[in-house]
Design a protein around this motif. Structure first.
Motif, PDB file in Angstrom:
ATOM      1  N   LEU A  30      26.959  87.368  12.299  1.00  0.00           N
ATOM      2  CA  LEU A  30      27.668  86.588  11.284  1.00  0.00           C
ATOM      3  C   LEU A  30      28.409  87.464  10.273  1.00  0.00           C
ATOM      4  O   LEU A  30      29.176  86.945   9.467  1.00  0.00           O
ATOM      5  CB  LEU A  30      26.680  85.678  10.541  1.00  0.00           C
ATOM      6  N   GLY A  31      28.145  88.763  10.300  1.00  0.00           N
ATOM      7  CA  GLY A  31      28.798  89.675   9.360  1.00  0.00           C
ATOM      8  C   GLY A  31      28.312  89.532   7.932  1.00  0.00           C
ATOM      9  O   GLY A  31      29.083  89.643   6.982  1.00  0.00           O
ATOM     10  N   VAL A  32      27.001  89.277   7.786  1.00  0.00           N
ATOM     11  CA  VAL A  32      26.400  89.112   6.460  1.00  0.00           C
ATOM     12  C   VAL A  32      25.205  90.054   6.339  1.00  0.00           C
ATOM     13  O   VAL A  32      24.699  90.558   7.343  1.00  0.00           O
ATOM     14  CB  VAL A  32      25.954  87.643   6.218  1.00  0.00           C
ATOM     15  N   PRO A  33      24.712  90.276   5.118  1.00  0.00           N
ATOM     16  CA  PRO A  33      23.544  91.149   4.954  1.00  0.00           C
ATOM     17  C   PRO A  33      22.278  90.536   5.561  1.00  0.00           C
ATOM     18  O   PRO A  33      22.129  89.307   5.583  1.00  0.00           O
ATOM     19  CB  PRO A  33      23.372  91.263   3.438  1.00  0.00           C
ATOM     20  N   PHE A  34      21.403  91.410   6.043  1.00  0.00           N
ATOM     21  CA  PHE A  34      20.066  91.004   6.476  1.00  0.00           C
ATOM     22  C   PHE A  34      19.068  91.575   5.481  1.00  0.00           C
ATOM     23  O   PHE A  34      19.123  92.754   5.142  1.00  0.00           O
ATOM     24  CB  PHE A  34      19.723  91.529   7.875  1.00  0.00           C
ATOM     25  N   LEU A  35      18.172  90.711   5.015  1.00  0.00           N
ATOM     26  CA  LEU A  35      17.119  91.137   4.101  1.00  0.00           C
ATOM     27  C   LEU A  35      15.784  90.648   4.627  1.00  0.00           C
ATOM     28  O   LEU A  35      15.693  89.557   5.208  1.00  0.00           O
ATOM     29  CB  LEU A  35      17.361  90.565   2.703  1.00  0.00           C
ATOM     30  N   ASP A  36      14.763  91.432   4.421  1.00  0.00           N
ATOM     31  CA  ASP A  36      13.417  91.085   4.837  1.00  0.00           C
ATOM     32  C   ASP A  36      12.538  91.097   3.595  1.00  0.00           C
ATOM     33  O   ASP A  36      12.421  92.136   2.937  1.00  0.00           O
ATOM     34  CB  ASP A  36      12.932  92.104   5.875  1.00  0.00           C
ATOM     35  N   SER A  37      11.973  89.945   3.256  1.00  0.00           N
ATOM     36  CA  SER A  37      11.194  89.877   2.016  1.00  0.00           C
ATOM     37  C   SER A  37      10.016  90.849   2.042  1.00  0.00           C
ATOM     38  O   SER A  37       9.695  91.461   1.022  1.00  0.00           O
ATOM     39  CB  SER A  37      10.724  88.446   1.725  1.00  0.00           C
ATOM     40  N   ASP A  38       9.377  91.019   3.192  1.00  0.00           N
ATOM     41  CA  ASP A  38       8.268  91.972   3.272  1.00  0.00           C
ATOM     42  C   ASP A  38       8.743  93.401   2.981  1.00  0.00           C
ATOM     43  O   ASP A  38       8.092  94.144   2.246  1.00  0.00           O
ATOM     44  CB  ASP A  38       7.587  91.912   4.641  1.00  0.00           C
ATOM     45  N   ASP A  39       9.898  93.789   3.554  1.00  0.00           N
ATOM     46  CA  ASP A  39      10.432  95.131   3.305  1.00  0.00           C
ATOM     47  C   ASP A  39      10.745  95.325   1.826  1.00  0.00           C
ATOM     48  O   ASP A  39      10.505  96.405   1.264  1.00  0.00           O
ATOM     49  CB  ASP A  39      11.711  95.369   4.118  1.00  0.00           C
ATOM     50  N   GLU A  40      11.289  94.282   1.203  1.00  0.00           N
ATOM     51  CA  GLU A  40      11.633  94.375  -0.221  1.00  0.00           C
ATOM     52  C   GLU A  40      10.378  94.521  -1.084  1.00  0.00           C
ATOM     53  O   GLU A  40      10.390  95.251  -2.077  1.00  0.00           O
ATOM     54  CB  GLU A  40      12.445  93.151  -0.650  1.00  0.00           C
ATOM     55  N   ILE A  41       9.307  93.843  -0.694  1.00  0.00           N
ATOM     56  CA  ILE A  41       8.038  93.964  -1.423  1.00  0.00           C
ATOM     57  C   ILE A  41       7.482  95.378  -1.269  1.00  0.00           C
ATOM     58  O   ILE A  41       7.032  95.994  -2.244  1.00  0.00           O
ATOM     59  CB  ILE A  41       7.011  92.916  -0.930  1.00  0.00           C
ATOM     60  N   VAL A  42       7.530  95.908  -0.052  1.00  0.00           N
ATOM     61  CA  VAL A  42       7.044  97.264   0.225  1.00  0.00           C
ATOM     62  C   VAL A  42       7.817  98.281  -0.619  1.00  0.00           C
ATOM     63  O   VAL A  42       7.227  99.175  -1.228  1.00  0.00           O
ATOM     64  CB  VAL A  42       7.145  97.584   1.733  1.00  0.00           C
ATOM     65  N   LYS A  43       9.149  98.119  -0.674  1.00  0.00           N
ATOM     66  CA  LYS A  43       9.975  99.033  -1.477  1.00  0.00           C
ATOM     67  C   LYS A  43       9.601  98.947  -2.954  1.00  0.00           C
ATOM     68  O   LYS A  43       9.457  99.962  -3.624  1.00  0.00           O
ATOM     69  CB  LYS A  43      11.461  98.690  -1.324  1.00  0.00           C
ATOM     70  N   ALA A  74      19.080  84.350  -4.764  1.00  0.00           N
ATOM     71  CA  ALA A  74      20.114  84.298  -5.798  1.00  0.00           C
ATOM     72  C   ALA A  74      21.303  85.195  -5.464  1.00  0.00           C
ATOM     73  O   ALA A  74      22.348  85.097  -6.101  1.00  0.00           O
ATOM     74  CB  ALA A  74      19.519  84.702  -7.145  1.00  0.00           C
ATOM     75  N   GLY A  75      21.179  86.030  -4.457  1.00  0.00           N
ATOM     76  CA  GLY A  75      22.259  86.933  -4.079  1.00  0.00           C
ATOM     77  C   GLY A  75      23.280  86.261  -3.180  1.00  0.00           C
ATOM     78  O   GLY A  75      23.280  85.040  -2.993  1.00  0.00           O
ATOM     79  N   ALA A  76      24.163  87.069  -2.632  1.00  0.00           N
ATOM     80  CA  ALA A  76      25.200  86.569  -1.730  1.00  0.00           C
ATOM     81  C   ALA A  76      24.563  85.973  -0.475  1.00  0.00           C
ATOM     82  O   ALA A  76      23.476  86.395  -0.069  1.00  0.00           O
ATOM     83  CB  ALA A  76      26.138  87.711  -1.347  1.00  0.00           C
ATOM     84  N   PRO A  77      25.223  84.988   0.137  1.00  0.00           N
ATOM     85  CA  PRO A  77      24.663  84.407   1.363  1.00  0.00           C
ATOM     86  C   PRO A  77      24.434  85.470   2.432  1.00  0.00           C
ATOM     87  O   PRO A  77      25.304  86.302   2.688  1.00  0.00           O
ATOM     88  CB  PRO A  77      25.726  83.403   1.809  1.00  0.00           C
ATOM     89  N   GLY A  78      23.264  85.425   3.007  1.00  0.00           N
ATOM     90  CA  GLY A  78      22.899  86.339   4.069  1.00  0.00           C
ATOM     91  C   GLY A  78      21.763  85.726   4.858  1.00  0.00           C
ATOM     92  O   GLY A  78      21.465  84.537   4.722  1.00  0.00           O
TER      93      GLY A  78
END
Length: 181
Positions: A30-43, A74-78
């Protein structure tokens, strides 16, 4: 083919359902960002999820998880992949439905077990009977996952690419979420 994603797509479901693998491919397609909530918590915590569970407990982890999901929505659609327990919290479900769309990657117990049985990164499965634990979790969580806006079934033998295509086809039924350019 190009699409325009209008709101975040939040993948929900059990550990082993393919949320991260399918989500990564879906976002790339889709050409959008991929985010993983678990990865963000780990970071943010600078420790693994297993370490957070061991040190601070599941309740603390779930609180941080809700904060991270709210921030990511709340960020850009992804495309956002969430941990298996994230959708169980009513506050998370409400935030997801207000700001995005929840897609349940539904997989049966046998398929989930095939995918997670050799991994030691799943703190909830560190029990004397991990298969029984997985079954209990699935039985308890499936009715909540069923509240998701959309459902895409995973089957044995389906490639990650094929699953991403299934998700896109399902998202295309929602013009408020995804449209072709």
């Amino acid at each position: 083919m190009k699409w325009r994603l209008k709101k975040p797509v939040v993948l929900v479901g059990m550990m082993g359902a393919g949320k991260t693998a399918v989500g990564t491919h879906l976002a790339r397609t889709l050409g959008v960002p991929f985010l993983d909530s678990d990865d963000e918590i780990v970071k943010a915590a600078n420790m693994t999820i297993a370490e957070i569970f061991a040190r601070d407990g599941e309740a603390f982890f779930r609180q941080k998880e809700s904060q991270v999901i709210a921030r990511l929505l709340a960020g850009a659609p992804g495309v956002l992949s969430t941990g298996g327990g994230a959708y169980l919290a009513e506050a998370n479900r409400m935030a997801i439905s207000q700001l995005g769309v929840a897609v349940w990657l539904r997989a049966d117990l046998d398929l989930l077990w095939q995918r997670v049985r050799h991994k030691n990164t799943r703190p909830l499965l560190r029990t004397p009977d991990p298969y029984g634990t997985l079954k209990s979790l699935l039985d308890a969580r499936a009715p909540v996952y069923a509240l998701a806006d959309l459902v895409v079934d995973s089957k044995p033998g389906l490639s990650i690419d094929a699953m991403a295509e299934r998700v896109i086809a399902t998202l295309e039924t929602r013009p408020d979420v995804l449209e072709r350019k």
